[in-house]
Write a protein that holds these residues in place. Structure first.
Motif, PDB file in Angstrom:
ATOM      1  N   GLU A 196      96.167  30.015   0.324  1.00 44.84           N
ATOM      2  CA  GLU A 196      95.779  30.448   1.663  1.00 44.84           C
ATOM      3  C   GLU A 196      94.553  29.654   2.101  1.00 44.84           C
ATOM      4  O   GLU A 196      93.825  29.119   1.261  1.00 44.84           O
ATOM      5  CB  GLU A 196      95.485  31.952   1.674  1.00 44.84           C
ATOM      6  CG  GLU A 196      94.437  32.385   0.664  1.00 44.84           C
ATOM      7  CD  GLU A 196      94.353  33.890   0.547  1.00 44.84           C
ATOM      8  OE1 GLU A 196      95.257  34.565   1.054  1.00 44.84           O
ATOM      9  OE2 GLU A 196      93.384  34.376  -0.055  1.00 44.84           O
ATOM     10  N   PRO A 197      94.302  29.546   3.404  1.00 43.72           N
ATOM     11  CA  PRO A 197      93.148  28.759   3.878  1.00 43.72           C
ATOM     12  C   PRO A 197      91.829  29.332   3.356  1.00 43.72           C
ATOM     13  O   PRO A 197      91.658  30.544   3.242  1.00 43.72           O
ATOM     14  CB  PRO A 197      93.240  28.873   5.402  1.00 43.72           C
ATOM     15  CG  PRO A 197      94.665  29.227   5.669  1.00 43.72           C
ATOM     16  CD  PRO A 197      95.111  30.067   4.517  1.00 43.72           C
ATOM     17  N   ALA A 198      90.895  28.443   3.052  1.00 47.38           N
ATOM     18  CA  ALA A 198      89.575  28.867   2.585  1.00 47.38           C
ATOM     19  C   ALA A 198      88.750  29.376   3.754  1.00 47.38           C
ATOM     20  O   ALA A 198      88.903  28.928   4.893  1.00 47.38           O
ATOM     21  CB  ALA A 198      88.872  27.703   1.898  1.00 47.38           C
ATOM     22  N   ASP A 202      85.781  23.857   6.334  1.00 44.59           N
ATOM     23  CA  ASP A 202      86.926  22.966   6.126  1.00 44.59           C
ATOM     24  C   ASP A 202      88.204  23.788   6.224  1.00 44.59           C
ATOM     25  O   ASP A 202      88.642  24.402   5.249  1.00 44.59           O
ATOM     26  CB  ASP A 202      86.820  22.298   4.750  1.00 44.59           C
ATOM     27  CG  ASP A 202      87.931  21.270   4.537  1.00 44.59           C
ATOM     28  OD1 ASP A 202      88.744  21.075   5.464  1.00 44.59           O
ATOM     29  OD2 ASP A 202      87.991  20.689   3.431  1.00 44.59           O
ATOM     30  N   GLU A 203      88.795  23.814   7.392  1.00 41.03           N
ATOM     31  CA  GLU A 203      89.960  24.662   7.621  1.00 41.03           C
ATOM     32  C   GLU A 203      91.196  24.162   6.892  1.00 41.03           C
ATOM     33  O   GLU A 203      92.162  24.900   6.733  1.00 41.03           O
ATOM     34  CB  GLU A 203      90.236  24.744   9.129  1.00 41.03           C
ATOM     35  CG  GLU A 203      89.126  25.406   9.917  1.00 41.03           C
ATOM     36  CD  GLU A 203      89.465  25.478  11.393  1.00 41.03           C
ATOM     37  OE1 GLU A 203      90.512  24.930  11.784  1.00 41.03           O
ATOM     38  OE2 GLU A 203      88.670  26.088  12.146  1.00 41.03           O
ATOM     39  N   GLU A 204      91.199  22.911   6.462  1.00 47.11           N
ATOM     40  CA  GLU A 204      92.369  22.361   5.798  1.00 47.11           C
ATOM     41  C   GLU A 204      92.377  22.620   4.291  1.00 47.11           C
ATOM     42  O   GLU A 204      93.387  22.391   3.624  1.00 47.11           O
ATOM     43  CB  GLU A 204      92.459  20.852   6.055  1.00 47.11           C
ATOM     44  CG  GLU A 204      92.700  20.500   7.523  1.00 47.11           C
ATOM     45  CD  GLU A 204      92.899  19.006   7.710  1.00 47.11           C
ATOM     46  OE1 GLU A 204      92.812  18.279   6.708  1.00 47.11           O
ATOM     47  OE2 GLU A 204      93.146  18.598   8.853  1.00 47.11           O
ATOM     48  N   THR A 209      93.751  32.927  -4.782  1.00 44.28           N
ATOM     49  CA  THR A 209      93.149  34.120  -5.362  1.00 44.28           C
ATOM     50  C   THR A 209      93.792  34.382  -6.705  1.00 44.28           C
ATOM     51  O   THR A 209      94.846  33.830  -7.038  1.00 44.28           O
ATOM     52  CB  THR A 209      93.367  35.341  -4.448  1.00 44.28           C
ATOM     53  OG1 THR A 209      94.782  35.586  -4.351  1.00 44.28           O
ATOM     54  CG2 THR A 209      92.803  35.095  -3.061  1.00 44.28           C
ATOM     55  N   VAL A 210      93.175  35.251  -7.498  1.00 42.63           N
ATOM     56  CA  VAL A 210      93.745  35.549  -8.807  1.00 42.63           C
ATOM     57  C   VAL A 210      95.117  36.203  -8.658  1.00 42.63           C
ATOM     58  O   VAL A 210      96.025  35.968  -9.471  1.00 42.63           O
ATOM     59  CB  VAL A 210      92.784  36.444  -9.626  1.00 42.63           C
ATOM     60  CG1 VAL A 210      92.592  37.810  -8.965  1.00 42.63           C
ATOM     61  CG2 VAL A 210      93.290  36.607 -11.058  1.00 42.63           C
ATOM     62  N   VAL A 251      89.881  30.096  -6.070  1.00 41.03           N
ATOM     63  CA  VAL A 251      89.691  28.773  -6.655  1.00 41.03           C
ATOM     64  C   VAL A 251      90.412  27.736  -5.798  1.00 41.03           C
ATOM     65  O   VAL A 251      91.518  28.002  -5.310  1.00 41.03           O
ATOM     66  CB  VAL A 251      90.254  28.747  -8.098  1.00 41.03           C
ATOM     67  CG1 VAL A 251      90.199  27.345  -8.680  1.00 41.03           C
ATOM     68  CG2 VAL A 251      89.488  29.721  -8.972  1.00 41.03           C
ATOM     69  N   PRO A 252      89.807  26.567  -5.573  1.00 41.48           N
ATOM     70  CA  PRO A 252      90.508  25.526  -4.808  1.00 41.48           C
ATOM     71  C   PRO A 252      91.869  25.199  -5.410  1.00 41.48           C
ATOM     72  O   PRO A 252      92.005  25.060  -6.627  1.00 41.48           O
ATOM     73  CB  PRO A 252      89.549  24.336  -4.891  1.00 41.48           C
ATOM     74  CG  PRO A 252      88.207  24.936  -5.118  1.00 41.48           C
ATOM     75  CD  PRO A 252      88.442  26.153  -5.959  1.00 41.48           C
TER      76      PRO A 252
END
Length: 564
Positions: A196-198, A202-204, A209-210, A251-252
């Protein structure tokens, strides 16, 4: 980058490193030959499809059968099949879709992330099977006549092998490497569908999530040889040992991607190192989706098989495996001929492949049974689900909770009600969740002639032809199958009869046969014959009984009385 697996398994990894493996179940039991479910462009189609599914089910994260039917533009029948199949291959036994009763599955629906992963792998192409390395041995065990119709086969199975319309199963190592290579190639798309978006400028950028990360457990797993599976979040350094009372920081996706790729590469390297090419020779053919240079390996003699029990190459004998002798949660019966095989155990999965002129009794199978490329085989099983593909002149005696799925190039299949029992049967059924009150043995669901997931070539237009269905065994041909009681007085279990209720026509036939037997016994007792005539009568009965044993295939049951 820190690997992190040793963080949560330091004592175990000192003995043997934890390894990443592909979960084989989705690839072996979860692929459906429905064209509208196969998206060749992966994430490009599935990303907007996921959004559409969410929009069509705004009040719940779970997608029911009606929404699947509407969004994917498939029939309600096929939408239900999607849910049934997904339930059969989910890793969790506690997911609502797995625990739901047959009447509730449509409404309970699937978690959207699991559904999207399920749809993604529908693009998977199976590894091209290899011809048997011992063609002479195969020719020795495959008969040329049929006990069903008495005529010579147009093509022997060995000829079919050579004509590419019939092949033998690849080794386990081949398949595992092939599946890992598929995941290696498609991992970026798969993570993009889960991420999912952060919440940043930086919208891209995408994060996991865990909870989203754990859904990867549908496709991959970590664990030592012979040990229980390790939760993904405990295998990864970026989620391991997080505070259960505090949500783990997302996490990224790029970090997750690099971490998994590293472990896939290590697993593939280890598999190749353990493989001796001379054992089975190189894999023939190639796959259009995964480069065989990356995926082609062979099976070593000492390969670990703690997860699956194998019965291979049994010929002209009988074999029994009870619960204590079956290791892991699945069994594969492969290339067995002219034999009786009993697997009297509660299991999750079972595969019967490449067998002929055999009777195979499977105990209670809680997830799925797959029978493929078999000829003149009787299969007896109590299971939630069964898939039959590319079989000829086989009879299936079923206690099955979902409609039997029939696909591929089949010929003269018959289905019949379940016809046996053994002392532990009801206990085994309870352990794996098979319901004796539901039996859909006579409601087969037929799909297409061609399986788009295999790597074999097919003639143009064949894919549009519907597979041949199965007919119901005539009640007057139905007989109970007696399983010898090897356990004798040691057994404390209570199953004393068939737990599945027979349809009235079959019960009537059974009663009629019993009455005929009683009348015949009485007539023989009352007849007054000279000793010579009695001997002639006994000899005639013996000849007819012997002929019946061979023509019906029941001669195989006598193997159980043979000494070693």
């Amino acid at each position: 980058m820190n690997d992190g697996i040793e963080t949560s398994t330091s004592s175990a990894s000192a003995r043997e490193p934890v390894s990443l493996r592909a979960r084989r179940e989705p690839f072996e039991y979860g692929l459906l030959p429905i064209s509208k479910l196969i998206f060749s462009d992966g994430a490009a189609t599935l990303a907007p499809l996921k959004q559409k599914l969410i929009q069509n089910s705004p009040s719940s994260p779970r997608i029911d059968a009606a929404t699947i039917s509407e969004t994917l533009q498939i029939s309600p029948e096929n939408a239900r099949l999607v849910l049934d199949t997904l339930a059969a291959v989910l890793p969790s036994d506690t997911d609502p879709l797995v625990t739901a009763g047959p009447a509730a599955i449509d409404a309970v629906g699937a978690d959207i992330n699991d559904l999207i992963l399920f749809l993604y792998i529908q693009s998977y192409k199976r590894l091209l099977p290899r011809s048997h390395k011992d063609a002479v041995a195969v020719a020795d065990v495959w008969p040329t006549t049929s006990a069903f119709d008495g005529y010579l086969s147009a093509l022997s199975p060995l000829q079919l092998v050579r004509s590419n319309s019939r092949r033998f199963m690849p080794s386990q190592a081949d398949e595992e490497a092939h599946q890992l290579s598929y995941l290696q190639k498609h991992l970026g798309n798969i993570l993009a569908l889960l991420a999912e978006p952060a919440e940043s400028e930086d919208e891209e950028s995408l994060v996991l999530t865990v909870e989203r990360f754990e859904h990867l457990g549908f496709l991959i797993q970590f664990g030592e040889k012979g040990s229980a599976r390790i939760p993904l979040s405990q295998a990864a350094s970026f989620f391991a040992n997080s505070d259960p009372d505090m949500p783990a920081v997302p996490v990224p996706a790029t970090q997750v991607h690099d971490w998994i790729l590293q472990h896939i590469a290590v697993s593939l390297e280890q598999t190749v190192e353990k493989t001796t090419t001379k054992d089975n020779g190189p894999v023939s053919g190639s796959d259009v989706d995964v480069t065989m240079a990356d995926a082609s390996v062979t099976q070593p003699k000492s390969q670990n098989r703690t997860q699956t029990t194998y019965v291979e190459g049994i010929s002209k004998t009988s074999l029994i495996k009870n619960a204590s002798e079956v290791k892991g949660s699945s069994i594969k019966v492969i290339n067995c001929h002219d034999s009786v095989i009993y697997v009297l155990a509660p299991l999750r999965y079972a595969t019967v492949y490449g067998c002929s002129d055999a009777t195979i009794v499977l105990g209670a199978i809680g997830r799925s049974v797959r029978v493929e490329h078999c000829e003149r085989v009787h299969v007896i099983t109590a299971t939630k689900r069964i898939c039959i593909a590319n079989c000829r002149e086989c009879v299936f005696f079923l206690g099955v909770n979902q409609r039997p799925l029939i696909l591929g190039d089949n010929h003269k299949l018959q289905v019949a009600p379940y016809n046996t029992f053994y002392p532990q049967l009801e206990d085994h059924m309870a352990q794996v969740g098979v319901d004796a009150e539901i039996n859909q043995w006579d409601q087969p669901l037929v799909l297409g002639m061609v399986d788009p997931h295999d790597s074999l070539s097919h003639s143009p237009g064949v894919s549009d032809v519907q597979a041949e269905s199965a007919t119901c065994l005539e009640p007057d041909q139905f007989t109970n199958f007696l399983i010898p009681n090897w356990f004798g007085a040691e057994s404390t279990k209570t199953t004393k009869c068939n737990p599945f209720l027979l349809p009235e026509a079959y019960m009537t036939s059974q009663r009629k046969n019993q009455e005929v037997l009683i009348d015949l016994k009485q007539a023989l007792r009352e007849v007054h014959l000279e000793d010579s005539k009695k001997r002639e009568l006994a000899s005639a009965l013996h000849v007819y009984f012997k002929d019946w044993l061979y023509t019906t295939g029941n001669i195989r049951q006598l193997y159980c009385l043979q000494g070693d």
